[in-house]
Design a protein around this motif. Structure first.
Motif, PDB file in Angstrom:
ATOM      1  N   PRO A  97       0.804  -1.229   0.000  1.00  0.00           N
ATOM      2  CA  PRO A  97       0.000   0.000   0.000  1.00  0.00           C
ATOM      3  C   PRO A  97       0.837   1.279   0.000  1.00  0.00           C
ATOM      4  CG  PRO A  97      -0.959  -1.601   1.483  1.00  0.00           C
ATOM      5  CD  PRO A  97       0.368  -2.161   1.052  1.00  0.00           C
ATOM      6  N   GLN A  98       1.979   1.279   0.718  1.00  0.00           N
ATOM      7  CA  GLN A  98       2.766   2.509   0.816  1.00  0.00           C
ATOM      8  C   GLN A  98       3.969   2.532  -0.125  1.00  0.00           C
ATOM      9  OE1 GLN A  98       6.115   2.648   2.441  1.00  0.00           O
ATOM     10  NE2 GLN A  98       6.108   0.419   2.394  1.00  0.00           N
ATOM     11  N   LEU A  99       4.127   1.501  -0.942  1.00  0.00           N
ATOM     12  CA  LEU A  99       5.356   1.357  -1.720  1.00  0.00           C
ATOM     13  C   LEU A  99       5.483   2.384  -2.836  1.00  0.00           C
ATOM     14  CD1 LEU A  99       7.922  -0.313  -2.239  1.00  0.00           C
ATOM     15  CD2 LEU A  99       6.547  -1.867  -3.627  1.00  0.00           C
ATOM     16  N   VAL A 100       4.402   2.634  -3.558  1.00  0.00           N
ATOM     17  CA  VAL A 100       4.492   3.412  -4.788  1.00  0.00           C
ATOM     18  C   VAL A 100       4.598   4.911  -4.536  1.00  0.00           C
ATOM     19  CG1 VAL A 100       3.303   3.995  -6.939  1.00  0.00           C
ATOM     20  CG2 VAL A 100       3.264   1.648  -6.092  1.00  0.00           C
ATOM     21  N   PHE A 144     -13.672   1.142   9.274  1.00  0.00           N
ATOM     22  CA  PHE A 144     -14.408   2.336   8.834  1.00  0.00           C
ATOM     23  C   PHE A 144     -13.436   3.450   8.409  1.00  0.00           C
ATOM     24  CE2 PHE A 144     -17.917   0.775  11.824  1.00  0.00           C
ATOM     25  CZ  PHE A 144     -18.567   0.126  10.779  1.00  0.00           C
ATOM     26  N   GLU A 145     -12.349   3.630   9.171  1.00  0.00           N
ATOM     27  CA  GLU A 145     -11.363   4.646   8.807  1.00  0.00           C
ATOM     28  C   GLU A 145     -10.709   4.303   7.470  1.00  0.00           C
ATOM     29  OE1 GLU A 145      -8.652   4.847  12.039  1.00  0.00           O
ATOM     30  OE2 GLU A 145      -9.962   6.073  13.311  1.00  0.00           O
ATOM     31  N   GLY A 146     -10.429   3.015   7.273  1.00  0.00           N
ATOM     32  CA  GLY A 146      -9.826   2.585   6.026  1.00  0.00           C
ATOM     33  C   GLY A 146     -10.714   2.841   4.829  1.00  0.00           C
ATOM     34  N   LEU A 147     -11.982   2.486   4.941  1.00  0.00           N
ATOM     35  CA  LEU A 147     -12.922   2.721   3.846  1.00  0.00           C
ATOM     36  C   LEU A 147     -13.079   4.210   3.563  1.00  0.00           C
ATOM     37  CD1 LEU A 147     -15.691   0.097   4.712  1.00  0.00           C
ATOM     38  CD2 LEU A 147     -14.094   0.013   2.779  1.00  0.00           C
ATOM     39  N   TYR A 148     -13.144   5.008   4.632  1.00  0.00           N
ATOM     40  CA  TYR A 148     -13.267   6.457   4.464  1.00  0.00           C
ATOM     41  C   TYR A 148     -12.069   7.023   3.697  1.00  0.00           C
ATOM     42  CZ  TYR A 148     -12.840  11.392   5.694  1.00  0.00           C
ATOM     43  OH  TYR A 148     -12.656  12.751   5.634  1.00  0.00           O
ATOM     44  N   LEU A 149     -10.853   6.601   4.085  1.00  0.00           N
ATOM     45  CA  LEU A 149      -9.655   7.121   3.442  1.00  0.00           C
ATOM     46  C   LEU A 149      -9.554   6.661   1.990  1.00  0.00           C
ATOM     47  CD1 LEU A 149      -7.072   6.773   6.338  1.00  0.00           C
ATOM     48  CD2 LEU A 149      -7.802   8.906   5.258  1.00  0.00           C
ATOM     49  N   VAL A 150      -9.927   5.428   1.715  1.00  0.00           N
ATOM     50  CA  VAL A 150      -9.883   4.933   0.335  1.00  0.00           C
ATOM     51  C   VAL A 150     -10.835   5.741  -0.549  1.00  0.00           C
ATOM     52  CG1 VAL A 150     -10.485   3.001  -1.177  1.00  0.00           C
ATOM     53  CG2 VAL A 150      -9.106   2.595   0.869  1.00  0.00           C
ATOM     54  N   PHE A 151     -12.057   5.955  -0.079  1.00  0.00           N
ATOM     55  CA  PHE A 151     -13.025   6.697  -0.896  1.00  0.00           C
ATOM     56  C   PHE A 151     -12.664   8.179  -0.986  1.00  0.00           C
ATOM     57  CE2 PHE A 151     -15.758   2.965  -0.088  1.00  0.00           C
ATOM     58  CZ  PHE A 151     -16.127   2.701  -1.401  1.00  0.00           C
ATOM     59  N   LEU A 152     -12.089   8.729   0.090  1.00  0.00           N
ATOM     60  CA  LEU A 152     -11.621  10.116   0.028  1.00  0.00           C
ATOM     61  C   LEU A 152     -10.493  10.246  -0.990  1.00  0.00           C
ATOM     62  CD1 LEU A 152     -11.593  13.034   1.141  1.00  0.00           C
ATOM     63  CD2 LEU A 152      -9.963  12.255   2.894  1.00  0.00           C
ATOM     64  N   GLY A 153      -9.567   9.295  -0.975  1.00  0.00           N
ATOM     65  CA  GLY A 153      -8.467   9.319  -1.936  1.00  0.00           C
ATOM     66  C   GLY A 153      -8.949   9.174  -3.368  1.00  0.00           C
ATOM     67  N   LEU A 154      -9.920   8.289  -3.591  1.00  0.00           N
ATOM     68  CA  LEU A 154     -10.492   8.134  -4.930  1.00  0.00           C
ATOM     69  C   LEU A 154     -11.172   9.417  -5.388  1.00  0.00           C
ATOM     70  CD1 LEU A 154     -11.998   4.536  -4.682  1.00  0.00           C
ATOM     71  CD2 LEU A 154     -10.164   5.264  -6.212  1.00  0.00           C
ATOM     72  N   LEU A 155     -11.882  10.071  -4.477  1.00  0.00           N
ATOM     73  CA  LEU A 155     -12.531  11.340  -4.808  1.00  0.00           C
ATOM     74  C   LEU A 155     -11.494  12.379  -5.233  1.00  0.00           C
ATOM     75  CD1 LEU A 155     -15.116  13.147  -4.797  1.00  0.00           C
ATOM     76  CD2 LEU A 155     -14.557  13.692  -2.419  1.00  0.00           C
ATOM     77  N   LYS A 156     -10.432  12.500  -4.445  1.00  0.00           N
ATOM     78  CA  LYS A 156      -9.393  13.481  -4.768  1.00  0.00           C
ATOM     79  C   LYS A 156      -8.717  13.172  -6.100  1.00  0.00           C
ATOM     80  CE  LYS A 156      -7.904  14.679  -0.023  1.00  0.00           C
ATOM     81  NZ  LYS A 156      -6.748  14.558   0.914  1.00  0.00           N
ATOM     82  N   MET A 215      -5.381   6.821  -0.105  1.00  0.00           N
ATOM     83  CA  MET A 215      -5.700   5.439  -0.484  1.00  0.00           C
ATOM     84  C   MET A 215      -4.710   4.465   0.133  1.00  0.00           C
ATOM     85  SD  MET A 215      -7.034   5.540  -4.453  1.00  0.00           S
ATOM     86  CE  MET A 215      -6.018   6.877  -5.065  1.00  0.00           C
ATOM     87  N   ALA A 216      -3.423   4.832   0.148  1.00  0.00           N
ATOM     88  CA  ALA A 216      -2.408   3.958   0.755  1.00  0.00           C
ATOM     89  C   ALA A 216      -2.691   3.747   2.234  1.00  0.00           C
ATOM     90  CB  ALA A 216      -1.018   4.574   0.560  1.00  0.00           C
ATOM     91  N   ARG A 217      -3.004   4.824   2.944  1.00  0.00           N
ATOM     92  CA  ARG A 217      -3.305   4.713   4.369  1.00  0.00           C
ATOM     93  C   ARG A 217      -4.586   3.914   4.600  1.00  0.00           C
ATOM     94  NH1 ARG A 217      -4.345   9.661   6.993  1.00  0.00           N
ATOM     95  NH2 ARG A 217      -3.874   8.582   8.956  1.00  0.00           N
ATOM     96  N   GLY A 218      -5.564   4.128   3.735  1.00  0.00           N
ATOM     97  CA  GLY A 218      -6.815   3.386   3.872  1.00  0.00           C
ATOM     98  C   GLY A 218      -6.623   1.899   3.621  1.00  0.00           C
ATOM     99  N   LEU A 219      -5.867   1.559   2.580  1.00  0.00           N
ATOM    100  CA  LEU A 219      -5.604   0.155   2.276  1.00  0.00           C
ATOM    101  C   LEU A 219      -4.816  -0.495   3.409  1.00  0.00           C
ATOM    102  CD1 LEU A 219      -4.629   0.578  -1.487  1.00  0.00           C
ATOM    103  CD2 LEU A 219      -6.741  -0.443  -0.611  1.00  0.00           C
ATOM    104  N   GLY A 220      -3.865   0.264   3.970  1.00  0.00           N
ATOM    105  CA  GLY A 220      -3.103  -0.251   5.105  1.00  0.00           C
ATOM    106  C   GLY A 220      -4.012  -0.567   6.286  1.00  0.00           C
ATOM    107  N   LYS A 221      -4.911   0.356   6.589  1.00  0.00           N
ATOM    108  CA  LYS A 221      -5.841   0.129   7.702  1.00  0.00           C
ATOM    109  C   LYS A 221      -6.728  -1.094   7.458  1.00  0.00           C
ATOM    110  CE  LYS A 221      -6.231   4.872   9.520  1.00  0.00           C
ATOM    111  NZ  LYS A 221      -5.944   4.554  10.935  1.00  0.00           N
ATOM    112  N   LEU A 222      -7.166  -1.278   6.225  1.00  0.00           N
ATOM    113  CA  LEU A 222      -7.999  -2.428   5.909  1.00  0.00           C
ATOM    114  C   LEU A 222      -7.244  -3.742   6.102  1.00  0.00           C
ATOM    115  CD1 LEU A 222      -9.874  -1.116   2.734  1.00  0.00           C
ATOM    116  CD2 LEU A 222     -10.819  -1.427   5.031  1.00  0.00           C
ATOM    117  N   LEU A 223      -5.916  -3.671   6.010  1.00  0.00           N
ATOM    118  CA  LEU A 223      -5.095  -4.860   6.248  1.00  0.00           C
ATOM    119  C   LEU A 223      -4.568  -4.921   7.680  1.00  0.00           C
ATOM    120  CD1 LEU A 223      -3.073  -4.909   2.893  1.00  0.00           C
ATOM    121  CD2 LEU A 223      -5.028  -6.353   3.528  1.00  0.00           C
TER     122      LEU A 223
END
Length: 348
Positions: free
Chosen positions: A166-169, A194-206, A254-262
């Protein structure tokens, strides 16, 4: 695989399900393997190259853990800097020699011919994420030497720390103290979900809704600014800043959100940078993990502000000039970094 692609969505859904189905240390093995596969999807040879660099770093760090004065420390630092130089800065260095000397020896076709005759390819490819993973390994090696890294991880944990996909790229740049402890107490919880999903969707929006659509509007203006009036060029300039923020911070979210989901919390990287009241305040808010990295591993080792006033100004200029070429291997980024250092010196 881009985070915004359908292939990555399928990849991550499979990883997510299997990650929480596997227990204990098997999860370390699984995430390491899928992280290597994620990188290999871009290039198998460079994935093997990356893995070899990680192996050599781990061997060197293990030696330094046993003996803080071990020459392995210098080997590890040299390895990471040389790796970064060859793949990212060689052409910048070569072009600079051509500009300074005007010698035909440094003509581009000469290096292309040399590479083709000796190695079978005519150009050097920039490996994915080399700037991020090089800085992460340099920081860890320095902390091991200082005695600040007490974890002494095995190879699997260290490799996962560097390869964690998630944080590599696009970052954030993660420190050992922010990562290893989480591998010891790895449990799913609703808040992280919930934090992970929020960050992923926020990142996609941005990224997808804002940054990509701004690009469609402003790219024609940057390609041919003379065809547009002054207000349009000014608007494009400010819009570029918005695009850069939404693109970069979107990927980080998105990286932070994906990390949280894992089950892994990654550090925050942006904190409302456009609300900054000064350039120094902006650097506290923009790409925060890079800003703290250059402070801790370049500026402070140079003497920071504990030296004479003139020397502290020099330290700022050098630090931010290096930060500039970290962003891109050309004179433009070097001058961009130098100008930031100059303004920061004046703000003092």
């Amino acid at each position: 695989m881009k985070f915004t692609s359908l292939s990555f969505l399928i990849f991550f859904l499979v990883v997510y399900i299997l990650n929480w189905s596997i227990k204990g240390k098997g999860r370390h093995v699984f995430l390491f393997v899928v992280s290597v596969l994620f990188y290999a999807a871009w290039s198998i040879p460079f994935a093997l190259h990356f893995l070899a660099i990680v192996v050599l770093n781990h061997i060197g760090n293990q030696r330094v853990q046993l003996n803080g004065k071990s020459p392995w420390f210098y080997f590890v630092i040299f390895l990471n800097i040389a790796n970064l130089f060859v793949f990212k800065y060689f052409y910048f260095f070569w072009d600079s020699l051509l500009y300074l000397t005007a010698s035909p020896i440094f003509e581009p076709e000469n290096i292309r011919h040399f590479l083709d005759s000796q190695f079978g390819f005519d150009s050097i490819t920039l490996p994915l994420a080399i700037s991020f993973y090089s800085f992460q390994m340099i920081a860890y090696a320095a902390d091991v030497r200082r005695g600040d890294a007490k974890e002494n991880p095995n190879f699997l944990k260290f490799a996962l720390f560097i390869f964690f996909f998630p944080q590599l790229v696009a970052g954030p740049i993660v420190r050992h103290g922010e990562f290893f402890y989480q591998l010891e107490n790895w449990k799913a919880n609703k808040q992280q979900l919930f934090e992970g999903l929020y960050l992923v969707f926020l990142g996609l929006l941005k990224k997808v809704v804002v940054a990509d659509n701004i690009s469609i509007v402003i790219d024609p203006i940057f390609y041919n600014p003379n065809a547009y009036d002054g207000p349009s060029n000014a608007l494009a300039l400010f819009s570029f800043a918005a695009r850069a923020y939404c693109d970069f911070s979107g990927y980080t979210d998105m990286a932070r959100g994906l990390g949280k989901l894992l089950g892994i919390d990654l550090p925050e990287n942006f904190k409302a940078p456009f609300l900054s009241t000064s350039l120094s305040d902006a650097w506290v808010r923009w790409h925060m993990t890079l800003a703290s990295w250059i402070r801790d591993y370049i500026y402070i080792p140079l003497g920071g502000s504990r030296v004479s006033e003139i020397r502290s100004y020099f330290n700022l200029l050098l630090t931010f000039s290096l930060a500039g070429i970290w962003h891109g291997a050309n004179v433009t980024f070097l001058l961009w970094g130098f100008s930031h250092g100059l303004v920061l010196a004046l703000e003092r």
